[in-house]
Motif scaffolding. Sequence first.
Motif, PDB file in Angstrom:
ATOM      1  N   GLU A  95     -22.057  56.069  -5.494  1.00 25.08           N
ATOM      2  CA  GLU A  95     -20.984  56.291  -6.455  1.00 25.08           C
ATOM      3  C   GLU A  95     -20.433  54.953  -6.939  1.00 25.08           C
ATOM      4  O   GLU A  95     -20.692  53.912  -6.335  1.00 25.08           O
ATOM      5  N   LYS A  96     -19.651  54.983  -8.021  1.00 26.19           N
ATOM      6  CA  LYS A  96     -19.113  53.759  -8.609  1.00 26.19           C
ATOM      7  C   LYS A  96     -17.814  53.363  -7.913  1.00 26.19           C
ATOM      8  O   LYS A  96     -16.739  53.305  -8.524  1.00 26.19           O
ATOM      9  N   LYS A  97     -17.931  53.069  -6.638  1.00 29.40           N
ATOM     10  CA  LYS A  97     -16.753  52.621  -5.899  1.00 29.40           C
ATOM     11  C   LYS A  97     -17.187  51.939  -4.618  1.00 29.40           C
ATOM     12  O   LYS A  97     -18.319  52.097  -4.153  1.00 29.40           O
ATOM     13  N   ALA A  98     -16.267  51.169  -4.065  1.00 29.31           N
ATOM     14  CA  ALA A  98     -16.446  50.585  -2.743  1.00 29.31           C
ATOM     15  C   ALA A  98     -15.238  50.981  -1.915  1.00 29.31           C
ATOM     16  O   ALA A  98     -14.140  51.150  -2.443  1.00 29.31           O
ATOM     17  N   THR A  99     -15.444  51.137  -0.616  1.00 27.14           N
ATOM     18  CA  THR A  99     -14.357  51.507   0.280  1.00 27.14           C
ATOM     19  C   THR A  99     -14.093  50.350   1.229  1.00 27.14           C
ATOM     20  O   THR A  99     -15.025  49.796   1.813  1.00 27.14           O
ATOM     21  N   ILE A 100     -12.825  49.984   1.356  1.00 23.30           N
ATOM     22  CA  ILE A 100     -12.431  48.902   2.265  1.00 23.30           C
ATOM     23  C   ILE A 100     -11.673  49.510   3.436  1.00 23.30           C
ATOM     24  O   ILE A 100     -10.686  50.228   3.243  1.00 23.30           O
ATOM     25  N   LEU A 101     -12.144  49.256   4.640  1.00 25.52           N
ATOM     26  CA  LEU A 101     -11.473  49.709   5.850  1.00 25.52           C
ATOM     27  C   LEU A 101     -10.855  48.500   6.535  1.00 25.52           C
ATOM     28  O   LEU A 101     -11.562  47.583   6.947  1.00 25.52           O
ATOM     29  N   TYR A 102      -9.525  48.493   6.610  1.00 28.16           N
ATOM     30  CA  TYR A 102      -8.820  47.448   7.350  1.00 28.16           C
ATOM     31  C   TYR A 102      -8.633  47.939   8.784  1.00 28.16           C
ATOM     32  O   TYR A 102      -8.201  49.081   9.011  1.00 28.16           O
ATOM     33  N   ILE A 103      -8.981  47.117   9.758  1.00 25.53           N
ATOM     34  CA  ILE A 103      -8.979  47.520  11.167  1.00 25.53           C
ATOM     35  C   ILE A 103      -7.733  46.997  11.878  1.00 25.53           C
ATOM     36  O   ILE A 103      -7.342  45.845  11.718  1.00 25.53           O
ATOM     37  N   ASP A 104      -7.160  47.867  12.704  1.00 21.60           N
ATOM     38  CA  ASP A 104      -5.987  47.543  13.547  1.00 21.60           C
ATOM     39  C   ASP A 104      -4.818  46.983  12.747  1.00 21.60           C
ATOM     40  O   ASP A 104      -4.568  45.777  12.765  1.00 21.60           O
ATOM     41  N   PRO A 105      -4.036  47.816  12.082  1.00 22.47           N
ATOM     42  CA  PRO A 105      -4.156  49.271  12.063  1.00 22.47           C
ATOM     43  C   PRO A 105      -5.220  49.740  11.068  1.00 22.47           C
ATOM     44  O   PRO A 105      -5.570  49.002  10.147  1.00 22.47           O
ATOM     45  N   PHE A 106      -5.741  50.955  11.269  1.00 22.46           N
ATOM     46  CA  PHE A 106      -6.775  51.494  10.405  1.00 22.46           C
ATOM     47  C   PHE A 106      -6.164  51.946   9.078  1.00 22.46           C
ATOM     48  O   PHE A 106      -5.338  52.861   9.034  1.00 22.46           O
ATOM     49  N   ILE A 107      -6.560  51.292   8.003  1.00 24.61           N
ATOM     50  CA  ILE A 107      -6.096  51.643   6.660  1.00 24.61           C
ATOM     51  C   ILE A 107      -7.321  51.682   5.748  1.00 24.61           C
ATOM     52  O   ILE A 107      -8.133  50.752   5.749  1.00 24.61           O
ATOM     53  N   LEU A 108      -7.445  52.736   4.954  1.00 15.53           N
ATOM     54  CA  LEU A 108      -8.588  52.906   4.068  1.00 15.53           C
ATOM     55  C   LEU A 108      -8.132  52.732   2.621  1.00 15.53           C
ATOM     56  O   LEU A 108      -7.160  53.359   2.189  1.00 15.53           O
ATOM     57  N   LYS A 109      -8.835  51.877   1.853  1.00 16.80           N
ATOM     58  CA  LYS A 109      -8.526  51.644   0.452  1.00 16.80           C
ATOM     59  C   LYS A 109      -9.802  51.791  -0.374  1.00 16.80           C
ATOM     60  O   LYS A 109     -10.902  51.537   0.117  1.00 16.80           O
ATOM     61  N   THR A 110      -9.632  52.173  -1.650  1.00 13.34           N
ATOM     62  CA  THR A 110     -10.774  52.370  -2.537  1.00 13.34           C
ATOM     63  C   THR A 110     -10.753  51.348  -3.668  1.00 13.34           C
ATOM     64  O   THR A 110      -9.692  51.020  -4.205  1.00 13.34           O
ATOM     65  N   ILE A 140     -16.823  39.511  -7.763  1.00 12.99           N
ATOM     66  CA  ILE A 140     -16.090  38.994  -6.615  1.00 12.99           C
ATOM     67  C   ILE A 140     -14.657  39.517  -6.666  1.00 12.99           C
ATOM     68  O   ILE A 140     -13.998  39.443  -7.711  1.00 12.99           O
ATOM     69  N   PHE A 141     -14.199  40.066  -5.526  1.00 11.84           N
ATOM     70  CA  PHE A 141     -12.862  40.623  -5.424  1.00 11.84           C
ATOM     71  C   PHE A 141     -12.095  39.901  -4.314  1.00 11.84           C
ATOM     72  O   PHE A 141     -12.683  39.446  -3.325  1.00 11.84           O
ATOM     73  N   ASP A 142     -10.787  39.837  -4.480  1.00 13.43           N
ATOM     74  CA  ASP A 142      -9.922  39.343  -3.417  1.00 13.43           C
ATOM     75  C   ASP A 142      -9.803  40.445  -2.371  1.00 13.43           C
ATOM     76  O   ASP A 142      -9.453  41.582  -2.686  1.00 13.43           O
ATOM     77  N   LEU A 143     -10.118  40.141  -1.116  1.00 12.42           N
ATOM     78  CA  LEU A 143     -10.135  41.157  -0.070  1.00 12.42           C
ATOM     79  C   LEU A 143      -8.740  41.725   0.190  1.00 12.42           C
ATOM     80  O   LEU A 143      -8.581  42.919   0.460  1.00 12.42           O
ATOM     81  N   GLU A 144      -7.721  40.897   0.100  1.00  9.15           N
ATOM     82  CA  GLU A 144      -6.369  41.349   0.421  1.00  9.15           C
ATOM     83  C   GLU A 144      -5.753  42.163  -0.713  1.00  9.15           C
ATOM     84  O   GLU A 144      -5.192  43.247  -0.494  1.00  9.15           O
ATOM     85  N   THR A 145      -5.869  41.682  -1.952  1.00 10.08           N
ATOM     86  CA  THR A 145      -5.227  42.351  -3.083  1.00 10.08           C
ATOM     87  C   THR A 145      -6.136  43.369  -3.764  1.00 10.08           C
ATOM     88  O   THR A 145      -5.669  44.197  -4.544  1.00 10.08           O
ATOM     89  N   ARG A 146      -7.452  43.271  -3.522  1.00  8.12           N
ATOM     90  CA  ARG A 146      -8.477  44.134  -4.130  1.00  8.12           C
ATOM     91  C   ARG A 146      -8.584  43.903  -5.645  1.00  8.12           C
ATOM     92  O   ARG A 146      -9.093  44.753  -6.369  1.00  8.12           O
TER      93      ARG A 146
END
Length: 342
Positions: A95-110, A140-146
Amino acid sequence: TGRVAVSGGEDNNIIIWNLETGDILVQKSSNTPAVIEITPNEEYIVIGTNARLEVRRLSDGALRRHWTIFSDPHTSFTSLAVAADSKAVVVTTTEKKATILYIDPFILKTLSLEAQATTASVTADGKYIVLLLSHKDVEIFDLETRQKITTFSSPPGDTKAYTLDSTGRQLIALDDEGNLHLQEIPSGKVLYSYPSVISPTETTLHTGRVGHNLLTVSPNLYTLWSFCDPNSTQPTAECRKMSCKKDKTNNKDVWSALNFSCETTCPAGLLQYADLGFCVMRCPEGSFEEAADKVCVTTCPGGFYKDDISSRCVESCGGQRWDDNTTMKCVDECPTNTVKHN
């Protein structure tokens, strides 16, 4: 640390093993292509399969969290990348998306994309996400701000593959016309291009863990590219390359990743993997160590059995497994229509 191994095959089973005890930590059946990574801190195993993204503890395989990433049965995972600090995971699908999983705490972003991503990476400094899209642009994307920082291609050809250097500051791209491009992260500025240097067909890129070396692997040709440190006073154009061509008939020349050189024999303690011409510490999956000649082979000499556990050619499978004289393999159970004979 070598405590855990992950295996998979044509039966679509994913098995995670504890190598110290031989116990199976996790066994899953996958209906779609799966992506698996172990976090660098060796705390978690991240698995993308059957529309789900799972995080499991490495120590015992226990499920910590899981999410459904997509619902379309025709969608599948394409890549998974873990940040060097083990704090984030990037997973892509058809699909036309990427999913970012931030670990500890677990947070999911698209992350919404203009096209599907085929390859994902996180720079070594943990600041940026690098994605190769299906229309052959790299974003290229900024990992923190997306937020997307830049989009660039590799003129004159489309980007076929890329790899990142060990600092997270440079990207090396291979286009479909065989040109190599050294590009700056995050600007995308082309620092230098090597025009039409290799055939892009069946070529893979590998970067060293230290320094600015790139190994390109094509059939019968291994080339080491030594790129300059961006802080060096040495002009980038003067960076050198070194090639090694394998003798297709006698397999005389092998590539030694230990000292980045072409050798006629492998250094002490290493085995020659004849099919690729590499010196390796352990035979790759599907090949077996032939002790007499210190080589990795796909077919053992006459009278020897393939032991897929030790990855060796053995004269006997020992008391725990059985010699299958039909396939010349070590098996846990004798095939149908055969009997066990001690």
